[in-house]
Scaffold this active site. Structure first.
Site, PDB file in Angstrom:
ATOM      1  N   SER A 252      -1.232   9.445   8.285  1.00  8.34           N
ATOM      2  CA  SER A 252      -1.162   8.575   7.117  1.00  8.34           C
ATOM      3  C   SER A 252       0.273   8.109   6.929  1.00  8.34           C
ATOM      4  CB  SER A 252      -1.630   9.332   5.870  1.00  8.34           C
ATOM      5  OG  SER A 252      -0.611  10.215   5.457  1.00  8.34           O
ATOM      6  N   LYS A 253       0.463   7.248   5.949  1.00  3.05           N
ATOM      7  CA  LYS A 253       1.781   6.687   5.611  1.00  3.05           C
ATOM      8  C   LYS A 253       2.856   7.766   5.498  1.00  3.05           C
ATOM      9  CE  LYS A 253       2.480   2.475   4.882  1.00  3.05           C
ATOM     10  NZ  LYS A 253       2.777   2.513   6.185  1.00  3.05           N
TER      11      LYS A 253
END
Ligand code: GLU
Length: 493
Positions: A252-253
């Protein structure tokens, strides 16, 4: 010949997971002489955007994933945007309705929410739908309709038996039908759901293999039931393992860049990105080199070697592969990469520098890159590595400066060298490396020091770094006048 597709929903950028899905489909098509279809799944009108659509196409083009059918390419199975296929879906909904495979559901979102809450309050599990409208009588339906209640359509799923498939990546998967929910196939707003449109399109587009992320495993049994209800044979399914971050949690980010566009901005070459993505869940096997171009990957690609366990995204490995790709580029290709980087900074050749054999910025840049050789390994560090050739306002390694330049001894030596160049060479002429070498050797002899004692501080004074190409060549490219000026400035500092 296989027909595969990448079917993104235009609700965000092209992320690593989607890019890998697109890539594996593309590799499969290209390695088998098959067809790669791009289909845009934009039936979720609220979340789909033009920007995302454009970003996905841009990302694929950047990676070099060309599609044989789809937006821009056209094709006989089009249109390839689901929002342009609504009549097709309606027609197939009618078929399902005629066969009694679907039923009208009048539950509003609020109704569903309320009932879900009630079930949960009573300590039960809510699986997504409770069958409320599954067995409405004709009178009940008529009454809802008379009230003008909007309705969605749900698939009537079997309550016994099981639904299974032989996944080409993860093997046999089987779900008991009793756990499968009567999901909506057509929404009250007149749009099909993904679950329905995907089946209609994969069938009509004659997709032979649906290769997608394993987050879709739980959708597959329902989709197989839709195929069954329509009397169609399902395609083969292959679910690719999830991509994890370095900490083994879903990528994820938080972990850093995840969209293809971000990696482009980080200086990753498309060929390196493609190479790295290919290695996420697939390996060529044997002891072969992992650094490959697209053609080599296509040659070796096989679905059998796609791993079924999760793949961890390794940013260091991506950077390593990227530097290996840069090393394998020809001088012309390197030049093409570096050109926009220096143009962006306004760096160009100043004719006053007087460099032998160099007439314009392009030929100067080519020579500058030549001095780097394999030390050119990243587009991000390139400006630091070569900036000193173009501007006085360049990167300086402060520790190296303090150690080698900022001492009284170094100042004396650099000043002496500057004077020797000034008096020994014609500053109004381009000078070759050999001429600088000669001056340095003679000066060292005269001062009774080793040439290295002149070279170390000079290197840092001229380049701001303790590692560079040969100092004589650096001086040639810098020009005698600038060389003298920088040495004096450093000595005076
Ligand atoms: N539009 C779906 C998605 O982006 C496609 C899933 C599929 O490949 O079936 O997740």
């Amino acid at each position: 010949m296989p027909r595969v597709r990448f079917a993104p929903s235009p609700t965000g950028f092209l992320h690593v997971g989607g890019a890998r899905t697109a890539l594996f489909n593309w590799l499969y098509a290209r390695s088998q002489g098959g067809t790669f279809v791009l289909r845009i799944e934009d039936t979720d009108q609220e979340r789909s955007t033009e920007e995302s659509y454009a970003a996905i196409l841009r990302g694929m083009q950047w990676l070099g994933l060309d599609w044989d059918e789809g937006p821009q390419a056209g094709g006989e199975a089009g249109p390839y945007l689901q929002s342009e296929r609504l009549d097709i879906y309606r027609g197939h909904l009618a078929t399902l309705a005629d066969g009694g495979h679907v039923y009208k559901c009048f539950c509003s979102a609020q109704d569903l929410e309320d009932r879900e809450q009630a079930v949960r309050d009573a300590g039960g599990n809510w699986e997504g739908y409770d069958g409320h409208c599954r067995d409405l009588t004709a009178e009940q339906v008529a009454a809802y309709e008379a009230d003008g209640k909007p309705c969605a359509w749900r698939l009537r799923t079997p309550t016994e038996g099981s639904t299974f498939w032989y996944d080409v990546i993860v093997g046999k998967r089987e779900f008991q039908n009793e756990v499968l929910v009567d999901r909506v196939v057509f929404k009250a707003d007149g749009f099909p759901t993904y679950q329905f449109a995907v089946v209609v399109d994969d069938h009509l587009m004659q997709i032979s293999h649906v290769l997608r992320g394993d987050d879709h495993v739980s959708n597959t049994p329902f989709q197989i039931l839709v195929y069954n209800a329509l009397g169609w044979k399902p395609p083969k399914f292959g679910h690719m393992p999830m991509i994890l971050g370095p900490d083994k949690k879903r990528l994820s980010k938080r972990h850093g860049a995840t969209s293809v566009e971000e990696f482009r901005k980080l200086g990753i070459l498309p060929a390196a990105m493609l190479n790295y993505l290919a290695l996420l869940g697939w390996s060529p096997g044997g002891s072969g080199d992992e650094v490959m171009d697209a053609a080599a990957i296509i040659k070796k690609f096989s679905l059998k070697k796609v791993n079924s366990s999760p793949a961890a995204f390794d940013y260091d490995k991506l950077n390593h592969i990227n530097s290996e790709h840069i090393k394998r580029l020809s001088a012309d290709e390197r030049l093409a990469l570096a050109r926009p980087i220096i143009a962006e900074r306004g760096w160009r050749l100043d004719p006053e520098w007087l460099v032998a054999g160099v007439a314009d910025t392009d030929s100067y840049l080519a020579r500058v890159l030549g001095t780097l050789g394999n030390r050119f390994s990243s587009l991000i560090t390139l400006p630091e590595q070569i900036g000193f050739f173009f501007t006085d306002d360049h990167f300086v390694d402060q520790a190296a400066w303090d150690e080698h330049v900022d001492t009284a001894e170094a100042a004396g030596l650099m000043m002496a060298l500057a004077d020797a160049i000034d008096s020994g060479l014609d500053l109004a002429q381009a000078q070759a490396a050999a001429a600088f070498e000669e001056v340095i050797r003679t000066t060292a002899e005269q001062l009774d020091v080793k040439a290295g004692q002149l070279i170390h501080p000079s290197r840092v004074a001229l380049t701001g770094q303790s590692r560079s190409a040969g100092i004589f060549e650096v001086m040639e490219l810098m020009g005698a006048r600038r060389t003298v000026a920088r040495l004096r400035k450093a000595a005076d500092a």
